[in-house]
Every structure is written in C-alpha cells, then in structure tokens.
Design a protein around this motif. Structure first.
Motif, mmCIF file in Angstrom:
data_model
loop_
_atom_site.group_PDB
_atom_site.id
_atom_site.type_symbol
_atom_site.label_atom_id
_atom_site.label_comp_id
_atom_site.label_asym_id
_atom_site.label_seq_id
_atom_site.Cartn_x
_atom_site.Cartn_y
_atom_site.Cartn_z
ATOM 1 N N VAL A 296 32.982 52.360 30.214
ATOM 2 C CA VAL A 296 34.534 52.403 30.143
ATOM 3 C C VAL A 296 35.062 50.935 30.211
ATOM 4 C CG1 VAL A 296 36.432 52.866 31.617
ATOM 5 C CG2 VAL A 296 34.727 54.616 31.013
ATOM 6 N N LEU A 297 35.857 50.655 29.193
ATOM 7 C CA LEU A 297 36.490 49.356 28.970
ATOM 8 C C LEU A 297 37.580 49.205 30.144
ATOM 9 C CD1 LEU A 297 36.499 48.714 25.378
ATOM 10 C CD2 LEU A 297 34.597 48.350 26.971
ATOM 11 N N LEU A 298 37.427 48.071 31.019
ATOM 12 C CA LEU A 298 38.755 47.840 31.899
ATOM 13 C C LEU A 298 39.249 46.521 31.435
ATOM 14 C CD1 LEU A 298 37.390 48.739 35.402
ATOM 15 C CD2 LEU A 298 38.740 50.098 33.816
ATOM 16 N N LEU A 299 40.447 46.471 30.658
ATOM 17 C CA LEU A 299 40.824 45.269 30.078
ATOM 18 C C LEU A 299 41.875 44.300 30.948
ATOM 19 C CD1 LEU A 299 41.223 46.288 26.310
ATOM 20 C CD2 LEU A 299 39.131 45.644 27.654
ATOM 21 N N ASP A 300 41.351 43.427 31.546
ATOM 22 C CA ASP A 300 42.304 42.561 32.181
ATOM 23 C C ASP A 300 43.157 41.737 31.315
ATOM 24 O OD1 ASP A 300 43.446 40.943 34.040
ATOM 25 O OD2 ASP A 300 41.580 40.082 34.796
ATOM 26 N N HIS A 301 44.188 42.100 31.015
ATOM 27 C CA HIS A 301 45.366 41.548 30.212
ATOM 28 C C HIS A 301 46.100 40.669 30.883
ATOM 29 C CE1 HIS A 301 48.508 44.040 31.057
ATOM 30 N NE2 HIS A 301 47.874 45.194 31.428
ATOM 31 N N GLY A 302 46.097 40.744 32.104
ATOM 32 C CA GLY A 302 46.812 39.616 32.846
ATOM 33 C C GLY A 302 46.204 38.411 33.062
ATOM 34 N N ASP A 303 45.028 38.089 32.715
ATOM 35 C CA ASP A 303 44.118 36.934 32.580
ATOM 36 C C ASP A 303 43.616 36.893 31.377
ATOM 37 O OD1 ASP A 303 43.303 34.645 33.719
ATOM 38 O OD2 ASP A 303 41.453 35.589 34.467
ATOM 39 N N ASN A 304 44.125 36.998 30.302
ATOM 40 C CA ASN A 304 43.777 37.241 28.917
ATOM 41 C C ASN A 304 43.438 35.670 28.334
ATOM 42 O OD1 ASN A 304 43.120 37.705 26.255
ATOM 43 N ND2 ASN A 304 45.325 37.859 25.884
ATOM 44 N N CYS A 305 42.068 35.302 28.222
ATOM 45 C CA CYS A 305 41.888 34.103 27.718
ATOM 46 C C CYS A 305 42.658 33.698 26.405
ATOM 47 C CB CYS A 305 40.567 34.066 27.439
ATOM 48 S SG CYS A 305 39.829 32.721 26.313
ATOM 49 N N MET A 306 42.844 34.684 25.555
ATOM 50 C CA MET A 306 43.410 34.356 24.169
ATOM 51 C C MET A 306 44.890 34.448 24.138
ATOM 52 S SD MET A 306 41.238 33.472 22.193
ATOM 53 C CE MET A 306 42.134 33.283 20.631
ATOM 54 N N SER A 307 45.631 34.407 25.470
ATOM 55 C CA SER A 307 46.920 34.176 25.673
ATOM 56 C C SER A 307 47.271 32.981 26.664
ATOM 57 C CB SER A 307 47.708 35.311 26.093
ATOM 58 O OG SER A 307 47.648 36.440 25.048
ATOM 59 N N GLY A 308 46.167 32.328 27.071
ATOM 60 C CA GLY A 308 46.371 31.331 27.947
ATOM 61 C C GLY A 308 45.762 31.606 29.339
ATOM 62 N N GLY A 309 45.014 32.510 29.687
ATOM 63 C CA GLY A 309 44.878 32.759 31.029
ATOM 64 C C GLY A 309 43.728 31.937 31.544
ATOM 65 N N ALA A 310 43.894 31.663 32.752
ATOM 66 C CA ALA A 310 42.558 30.807 33.516
ATOM 67 C C ALA A 310 41.403 31.313 33.371
ATOM 68 C CB ALA A 310 43.103 30.722 34.855
#
Length: 492
Positions: A296-310
């Motif tokens: 099951v994929l849990l996608l952490d979009h709040g710390d998304n590398c491809m939007s500038g996440g740390a």
C-alpha cells in the motif's frame, strides 16, 4: 543555419528551505557545451527533441548548457547568472533559438527567471525566432509571452510527454522559418491558484481543460497549452494560464484562450484539494493493507521532493509507527548527517542516531529529529539509471545512500533530496519494494507510473511540510489579490 538549443529547468518553491546553488543543477553543476548535447541526445526531454529536429535540417547546433535541478528554494543569484550568461553569450550569430525551460523559476535576483532570460535572448537576437517548451506547472508572465514566438507546454502530469512537447515546439519553429505558418501567441490567466494534486491530467477539471485544448488544436490552433502554474511561488501571479499559438490570427487565438480560461474558472472547485487528517489517512492505509499481497502506497505529498520539500519530515513515518504498522519501506529520506554516521559505522553495524526533521524545521514549526536504533543493511554511491517512463535512461544521483533497518521499517537515507520516480531508488540499495507491506514515498505524482502498478492501492498523506496542499500554512506576501482560493469572494 545556426541554432541555439539549451535547457534551464527549475520549479521554485519560495517557502522551501532547500538551497539551490549551481551544484544542484546536475550531479555537480550543469552540463556545458558537448556535455549538454550528450546529456540530452536520445533522452526523453524537450531538448532532445530540439536536437533531433535541428539535426534533420542539417543545421549547426550550439548547445551551451543543460541545467536541471530538483524543485527547491530560490535559485542562487550566482547560479542563475551563470546559466543565463552561458545561453546569452552563445546567442551571437545564431539564426534561431529553442529553449527547454520550466516556467516557474524564481532566483534571488529574479522573480521571473524565464521571462528575464527570454528578454535578454530577444535583445541579443532581435530577428531570430524563439521557440520555448515549458513544464505544465509553469507560471507564465507577460514578459515570457512578449519575448517568444512559439510557446508549448506539456499536456500530461505526471509528465510523460516532455519529448513530444519539444517536438511540437520545434515543428512550429521550422514551419515559421520555412513560411508554412505564421505563429502568434495569445493567453489568458484567471485569478486561480491551483493545487498540484488537482493538476493531474488524467481526471477531473484538469483533464477537461486539456481536452478543450486538444479540441482547439484539432480545430486549427497550432498549439494550445494549459499551464496549471506552481502556487508555492510567492510571486505576483503563480496562477493557471491558457497559452494559445494561432496561425496568423491573434484575435482568433485570443478568443480560444479566453473561452478555455472561462471554462477553467467556472470549474475552479475542481482545482482545489482538501487534505484529510494525517491520522485518518494512515488509518485508511492500514485498512487497505488487510489481506493484500501487494504494498500500500502512503504518499507524503506534504514533503514532496518535486515541489521543493525538504524530504526529511518524519510525520507520516511516526504516525504509521504510532498506529502499529509494520513491514514499512520508506525513502529516499534526505539526511546527509545520518548518512555520514552510517558510512563511518559500516554495513552490519548496529547504530543509534537521530534521523530527519532537520532541514524541514527551518521552514516550519520545529520538530525534533527521531531517535532510531537499527542495523545498517547497505551503503552505496546512490546512483542508478532511470527505467522510465519519466526521464528514461537518464542517470540519477541521490548522493551517497544507506539503508537503516529498524525492525518495523527499512529506511533509505540519502545525501540529496530525490524523487522516488523509479524502482531504482530502492533496488539500487538492495531493497525489493514489491515485498513491502507499506511504501511511504515523498511524492505526489511522479512515483505513480512506476509504483502504482506494483501496489494494492494508495493513500495521499499530508505531512504539512513546505509542499502541503493547505495554503493556510503559508504567508503569501507578493501574490496579487484577490485570488481564489485565498480569497473565497474572488471574481473574474
């Protein structure tokens, strides 16, 4: 004919704490000259399509630079100047220009990275036609429009048509040069900030907008692009745009741009994403995993590398552990300090150290690193070749990498932020992601073409990092108001 072809790609999150020096562009800086050519030839980039189109005409190619960096904070002034100067200095004597740009670059010395570059190129070559390929998330400005003859963006997100976009722009450039077309550009930009999770082109409002663009192309427009914009750039107008390239009739192109933009505005709720609580999302993932024989994929979009996440927040991992989840594989988690410790200890050693929440706390409410004890399972150089469909055959660089096995989870730690857009992020360090119960990935979309086929299901998890879909977490100071959804009463 002498043609200038170059690439400058960066999506800037002005709220990101991740620095963007020159070294961030590529393995250790941009590729110049012949290296820029070789980096793109045969690849799935717009610049690659430019190269092929120009070579078919027998033109002389000038490829001064190829510079692409992961999304992060504002580009260092010295880096921006180095890349732009390479392009402008190479323009002398060129008959045409094709530029592979992102469209959402903000530098320390430029709020309109692409617009300022195009203005300089136009000044250097006032009579040369300029074709531009843009990312679907470009923030279009009037300066960009004024200094390009042809402008085409990707139509897919996740982006799998980068090469096709470049081929489209190149075809129009040579149609202009050979007198088969008279490209004119019109555009429209409603006061709408979109959520990146609602810019996926396969469903919803974005799909309807792209379909309208494709219909207009079939009806005679040379190119119609829907650019969702990148709202995490605190600039005057990080908004959705419709850019139309017509054939000699600017008024007709403007009518198409206005019509599709009005459709988008009327459909604006479809570009808005509301995040469930993190606890609810993880609990949904736990339910999905019952009886499943795939991860099951849990996608952490709040710390998304491809939007500038740390790329180092531990929120989703901690919540998963709190809820008793096991069989977790997660990463890449950027923590160069931890990687250094693990490299010194060596494979097989048991170590206790603090992991994550280091860089991210510079931009958000401070949270302490998580103290973990585990066994080091692998140490690598963090390099692999992407299998596709995004950036197929390109070499990827995570920095040095390590695997820490803490029992309930195997954690891939890297020195650089890195999008999990390929199975190679795990297979290169000896992990088979197919055998995980849960895959925690710091991603919104790029992971999906590769990881969804091996997964039982996915849940979007908002860690409330610097790429969160909650605009209320960010202090917008420069955005022109009113704009929806920051202002619920915005009109157009």
């Amino acid at each position: 004919m002498k043609i200038l072809i170059a690439r400058m790609n960066h999506e800037t999150n002005t709220f990101s704490p991740v620095a963007t020096p020159l070294a961030a562009f590529g393995r250790n800086g941009p590729a110049f000259g012949a290296d820029a050519y070789n980096e793109n030839k045969g690849m799935q980039t717009a610049m690659s399509a430019f190269i092929d189109a120009a070579e078919r005409t027998g033109a002389q190619l000038v490829t001064p630079v190829s510079a692409s960096a992961n999304p992060s904070g504002p580009v260092a002034a010295a880096a921006y100047d180095t890349i732009c100067n390479a392009i402008v200095d190479a323009a002398r004597g060129c008959d045409a220009v094709m530029l592979d740009l992102h469209g959402a670059m903000v530098a320390e010395n430029s709020n309109d990275g692409e617009g300022d570059l195009l203005e300089r190129v136009r000044a250097a070559l006032p009579n040369a036609p300029i074709a531009v390929a843009l990312d679907l998330h470009g923030n279009v400005t009037q300066k960009m429009i004024d200094n390009a003859d042809i402008m085409v963006s990707f139509k897919t997100y996740p982006h799998v048509d980068m090469r096709e976009c470049g081929a489209h722009a190149a075809r129009l450039l040579f149609d202009l040069i050979d007198g088969r077309a008279r490209p004119v550009i019109a555009w429209s930009q409603p006061p709408l900030l979109t959520h990146t999770l609602r810019s996926a082109s396969a469903a919803g409002a974005m799909k309807r907008a792209v379909e309208a663009a494709q219909a207009a192309e079939r009806e005679g427009m040379l190119a119609v692009s829907i650019l969702a914009g990148f709202s995490l750039a605190d600039i005057p107008a990080p908004r959705i745009s419709v850019v139309v390239v017509g054939d000699g009739n600017r008024e007709a192109a403007a009518q198409v741009a206005e019509r599709i933009a009005r459709q988008i505005w009327d459909d604006r709720e479809g570009f808005f994403y509301r995040s469930p609580s993190l606890a609810d999302s993880v609990a949904e993932g736990a339910v999905l995993a019952r009886g499943a024989d795939k991860p099951v994929l849990l996608l952490d979009h709040g710390d998304n590398c491809m939007s500038g996440g740390a790329c180092d927040t531990m929120d989703v991992y901690e919540e998963a552990v709190r809820q008793g989840l096991t069989g977790i594989v997660t990463g890449p988690l950027c923590d160069p300090e931890a990687v250094t410790v693990l490299l010194a200890a060596g494979v097989g050693a048991t170590v206790t150290l603090e992991v994550g929440n280091k860089l991210s706390r510079r931009a958000a409410k401070p949270r302490p690193p998580v103290r973990l004890t585990g066994v080091i399972r692998a140490l690598t150089d963090g390099e692999y070749v992407i299998s596709g469909p995004t950036y197929t055959r390109q070499r990827a660089y995570m920095g040095r990498a390590a695997v820490l096995d803490v029992g309930v989870a195997k954690i891939v730690l890297t020195e650089r932020t890195h999008e999990p857009w390929d199975l190679g992020v795990f297979e290169s360090v000896g992990i088979d992601p197919r055998r995980a119960t849960f895959l925690i990935l710091k991603s919104r979309m790029y992971c999906r073409p590769v990881f969804v086929p091996i997964a039982h299901g996915l849940v979007e998890c908002d860690s409330r990092g610097v790429t969160s879909s909650d605009f209320g977490l960010f202090e917008f100071r420069n955005v022109q108001r009113p704009v929806y959804p920051l202002d619920a009463d915005a009109t157009w």
